[in-house]
Design a protein around this motif. Structure first.
Motif, PDB file in Angstrom:
ATOM      1  N   VAL A  90      41.854  41.079  53.402  1.00 52.39           N
ATOM      2  CA  VAL A  90      41.544  41.772  52.150  1.00 52.39           C
ATOM      3  C   VAL A  90      42.539  41.408  51.056  1.00 52.39           C
ATOM      4  CG1 VAL A  90      41.394  44.033  51.055  1.00 52.39           C
ATOM      5  CG2 VAL A  90      40.378  43.677  53.314  1.00 52.39           C
ATOM      6  N   VAL A  91      43.830  41.495  51.363  1.00 57.92           N
ATOM      7  CA  VAL A  91      44.849  41.241  50.339  1.00 57.92           C
ATOM      8  C   VAL A  91      44.892  39.764  49.967  1.00 57.92           C
ATOM      9  CG1 VAL A  91      47.312  41.360  49.812  1.00 57.92           C
ATOM     10  CG2 VAL A  91      46.220  43.213  51.087  1.00 57.92           C
ATOM     11  N   GLY A  92      44.866  38.871  50.957  1.00 60.50           N
ATOM     12  CA  GLY A  92      44.969  37.447  50.670  1.00 60.50           C
ATOM     13  C   GLY A  92      43.790  36.917  49.896  1.00 60.50           C
ATOM     14  N   VAL A  93      42.564  37.297  50.295  1.00 57.92           N
ATOM     15  CA  VAL A  93      41.374  36.821  49.585  1.00 57.92           C
ATOM     16  C   VAL A  93      41.305  37.419  48.190  1.00 57.92           C
ATOM     17  CG1 VAL A  93      38.856  36.837  49.603  1.00 57.92           C
ATOM     18  CG2 VAL A  93      40.106  36.391  51.707  1.00 57.92           C
ATOM     19  N   THR A  94      41.657  38.689  48.050  1.00 57.51           N
ATOM     20  CA  THR A  94      41.637  39.320  46.726  1.00 57.51           C
ATOM     21  C   THR A  94      42.619  38.644  45.781  1.00 57.51           C
ATOM     22  OG1 THR A  94      41.015  41.446  47.702  1.00 57.51           O
ATOM     23  CG2 THR A  94      41.955  41.483  45.487  1.00 57.51           C
ATOM     24  N   ALA A  95      43.837  38.427  46.248  1.00 58.89           N
ATOM     25  CA  ALA A  95      44.846  37.797  45.399  1.00 58.89           C
ATOM     26  C   ALA A  95      44.439  36.378  45.016  1.00 58.89           C
ATOM     27  CB  ALA A  95      46.197  37.789  46.114  1.00 58.89           C
ATOM     28  N   GLY A  96      43.918  35.619  45.961  1.00 58.90           N
ATOM     29  CA  GLY A  96      43.562  34.237  45.672  1.00 58.90           C
ATOM     30  C   GLY A  96      42.346  34.097  44.794  1.00 58.90           C
TER      31      GLY A  96
ATOM     32  N   VAL B 156      40.772  36.615  42.720  1.00 54.65           N
ATOM     33  CA  VAL B 156      40.851  37.278  41.417  1.00 54.65           C
ATOM     34  C   VAL B 156      41.869  36.588  40.523  1.00 54.65           C
ATOM     35  CG1 VAL B 156      41.364  39.457  40.243  1.00 54.65           C
ATOM     36  CG2 VAL B 156      40.100  39.457  42.415  1.00 54.65           C
ATOM     37  N   GLY B 157      43.050  36.263  41.088  1.00 54.23           N
ATOM     38  CA  GLY B 157      44.079  35.574  40.318  1.00 54.23           C
ATOM     39  C   GLY B 157      44.675  36.471  39.234  1.00 54.23           C
ATOM     40  N   GLY B 158      45.321  35.857  38.269  1.00 59.12           N
ATOM     41  CA  GLY B 158      45.881  36.596  37.137  1.00 59.12           C
ATOM     42  C   GLY B 158      46.929  37.600  37.531  1.00 59.12           C
ATOM     43  N   ARG B 159      46.890  38.751  36.899  1.00 55.08           N
ATOM     44  CA  ARG B 159      47.878  39.788  37.172  1.00 55.08           C
ATOM     45  C   ARG B 159      47.735  40.347  38.584  1.00 55.08           C
ATOM     46  NH1 ARG B 159      48.236  43.492  31.637  1.00 55.08           N
ATOM     47  NH2 ARG B 159      49.047  41.823  30.253  1.00 55.08           N
ATOM     48  N   THR B 160      46.509  40.431  39.048  1.00 58.50           N
ATOM     49  CA  THR B 160      46.306  40.926  40.415  1.00 58.50           C
ATOM     50  C   THR B 160      47.030  40.043  41.418  1.00 58.50           C
ATOM     51  OG1 THR B 160      44.127  41.807  39.808  1.00 58.50           O
ATOM     52  CG2 THR B 160      44.581  41.481  42.158  1.00 58.50           C
ATOM     53  N   ASP B 161      46.878  38.745  41.267  1.00 63.29           N
ATOM     54  CA  ASP B 161      47.572  37.806  42.153  1.00 63.29           C
ATOM     55  C   ASP B 161      49.079  37.935  42.004  1.00 63.29           C
ATOM     56  OD1 ASP B 161      48.146  35.711  43.875  1.00 63.29           O
ATOM     57  OD2 ASP B 161      47.937  34.201  42.302  1.00 63.29           O
ATOM     58  N   TYR B 162      49.542  38.106  40.767  1.00 68.41           N
ATOM     59  CA  TYR B 162      50.998  38.203  40.528  1.00 68.41           C
ATOM     60  C   TYR B 162      51.585  39.435  41.212  1.00 68.41           C
ATOM     61  CZ  TYR B 162      55.423  38.844  38.100  1.00 68.41           C
ATOM     62  OH  TYR B 162      56.748  39.035  37.816  1.00 68.41           O
TER      63      TYR B 162
ATOM     64  N   LEU C 109      46.191  32.987  53.581  1.00 71.15           N
ATOM     65  CA  LEU C 109      44.830  33.027  53.064  1.00 71.15           C
ATOM     66  C   LEU C 109      44.810  32.938  51.546  1.00 71.15           C
ATOM     67  CD1 LEU C 109      43.169  35.725  55.354  1.00 71.15           C
ATOM     68  CD2 LEU C 109      43.136  33.239  55.572  1.00 71.15           C
ATOM     69  N   ARG C 110      45.799  33.498  50.882  1.00 74.12           N
ATOM     70  CA  ARG C 110      45.862  33.370  49.422  1.00 74.12           C
ATOM     71  C   ARG C 110      45.919  31.904  49.016  1.00 74.12           C
ATOM     72  NH1 ARG C 110      50.056  32.109  46.238  1.00 74.12           N
ATOM     73  NH2 ARG C 110      49.940  32.695  44.015  1.00 74.12           N
ATOM     74  N   GLY C 111      46.768  31.122  49.700  1.00 71.69           N
ATOM     75  CA  GLY C 111      46.862  29.705  49.372  1.00 71.69           C
ATOM     76  C   GLY C 111      45.568  28.966  49.654  1.00 71.69           C
ATOM     77  N   GLN C 112      44.884  29.309  50.754  1.00 68.07           N
ATOM     78  CA  GLN C 112      43.613  28.678  51.077  1.00 68.07           C
ATOM     79  C   GLN C 112      42.559  28.998  50.027  1.00 68.07           C
ATOM     80  OE1 GLN C 112      42.790  26.687  53.741  1.00 68.07           O
ATOM     81  NE2 GLN C 112      44.851  26.674  54.563  1.00 68.07           N
ATOM     82  N   VAL C 113      42.506  30.256  49.582  1.00 67.14           N
ATOM     83  CA  VAL C 113      41.501  30.661  48.600  1.00 67.14           C
ATOM     84  C   VAL C 113      41.787  30.017  47.250  1.00 67.14           C
ATOM     85  CG1 VAL C 113      40.536  32.627  47.352  1.00 67.14           C
ATOM     86  CG2 VAL C 113      40.971  32.793  49.804  1.00 67.14           C
TER      87      VAL C 113
END
Length: 341
Positions: free
Chosen positions: A146-152, A154-160, A221-225
């Motif tokens: 959930v966290v990794g896919v969301t961050a990757g 959505v990007g932007g401030r959410t990712d930050y 997962l964030r990096g993969q997304v």
């Protein structure tokens, strides 16, 4: 069509389909195998992976069947046979029979001081440790997805902000954090000076292992997304008007199963050893509940006079961890045949 010099029985047979394809019945075409079929075929060819899978399955069957094994064996893990049966322990509390008291009645021997049966203690200890580790691993995997896919995605401030939160949790020393936070969580459920019930200890261990264990998978997962969301098939899905939920579930997640499964197979044995370590130092499962780590803690007291007691839980832990790690390597190789160990 056969030549005049050839009989129909001598006509050349159709070419065999290449590896990775299946000839469609009644047609001359070829039907390709799915990625799952190819993965399963490569995994079955890996003898080490198949053997490791059977060993891991054996441990889970033993854990689930612990009450049945105890019933058929005729012993339970809490009865102090050494105190109830004269002649089982000597005056110093150690087994009278050699090799830790191994006999036809006690297959793995008896525990020094109390004389509890080692086999049922080990079986129930595996059950306790695997229950805690499996529950924590499932929660860690779900949270990491959930966290990794969301961050990757959505990007932007959410990712930050999610990235900085992950960095903050990763900054805590892992082993020290487990030791420090577990008693703190205990105090949230039980007043100081009162004994913590076993079920609360189990829940606490699962919570601590979950809260401090999902960050590595989330970062991976964030990096993969971040890489996948720039691919053409994602852009095509956006152009067709697909919703973000459909893009994530139908386009991104099918391409993330490889790292998810590999990380899950590597995470579970690590969680088992962490849980055993916490019980070993006295902040996990305590007496009289059987636990792998508690058996190690007791074995450390007796090993100089009775090394047999710690031999069986130690051997079981080594076999389980090695088999699960080899299984993770085999799953990785099956999903990606370009990798080499």
């Amino acid at each position: 069509m056969t030549s005049p010099s050839q009989s129909p029985s001598e006509a050349p047979s159709p070419a065999a389909p290449p590896d990775g394809a299946i000839a469609a019945p009644g047609t001359a075409g070829l039907v390709g195998r799915s990625p799952g079929q190819l993965m399963w075929r490569r995994f079955r060819r890996d003898r080490t992976g198949v053997l490791s899978a059977w060993i891991v399955l054996f441990f889970f069957v033993v854990a689930l069947a612990a009450p049945l094994i105890s019933l058929l064996y005729g012993k339970d893990p809490t009865t102090t046979y050494g105190l109830n049966e004269p002649g089982l322990l000597n005056q110093y509390g150690y087994p009278v029979r050699p090799n830790g008291g191994i006999s036809g009645e006690f297959w793995f021997g008896v525990e020094p001081t109390l004389g509890r049966d080692v086999l049922t203690q080990l079986v129930y200890g595996i059950r306790t440790s695997l229950l805690i580790a499996a529950a924590a691993t499932v929660l860690c995997v779900l949270t990491g997805i959930v966290v990794g896919v969301t961050a990757g995605y959505v990007g932007g401030r959410t990712d930050y902000f999610l990235g900085r939160f992950i960095d903050l949790l990763l900054a805590f020393p892992a082993q020290l954090s487990f030791v420090a936070f577990t008693p703190v969580v205990y105090s949230l459920f039980v007043s100081p000076g009162k004994e913590t019930p076993t079920y609360l200890r189990v829940i606490t261990l699962i919570l601590v292992l979950w809260v401090l264990g999902w960050m590595g998978l989330a970062r991976l997962l964030r990096g993969q997304v971040l890489s996948l969301r720039e691919r053409e098939f994602i852009e095509a899905a956006k152009v067709t008007g697909a919703s973000p939920w459909r893009i994530i579930t139908k386009e991104l997640l099918p391409n993330l199963w490889t790292p998810i499964l590999v990380q899950a197979t590597l995470m579970l044995p690590t969680t088992v050893t962490i849980e055993a370590g916490l019980s070993f130092i006295g902040v996990g499962i305590l007496e009289p509940t059987p636990d792998w780590g508690r058996m190690f803690a007791n074995g450390a007291k007796y090993y100089e006079s009775d090394i047999t007691y710690i031999f069986f839980p130690g051997l079981a832990m080594i076999v389980f961890v090695v088999a699960f790690n080899l299984l993770g390597d085999s799953v990785r190789d099956a999903f990606d045949p370009r990798t080499r160990r």
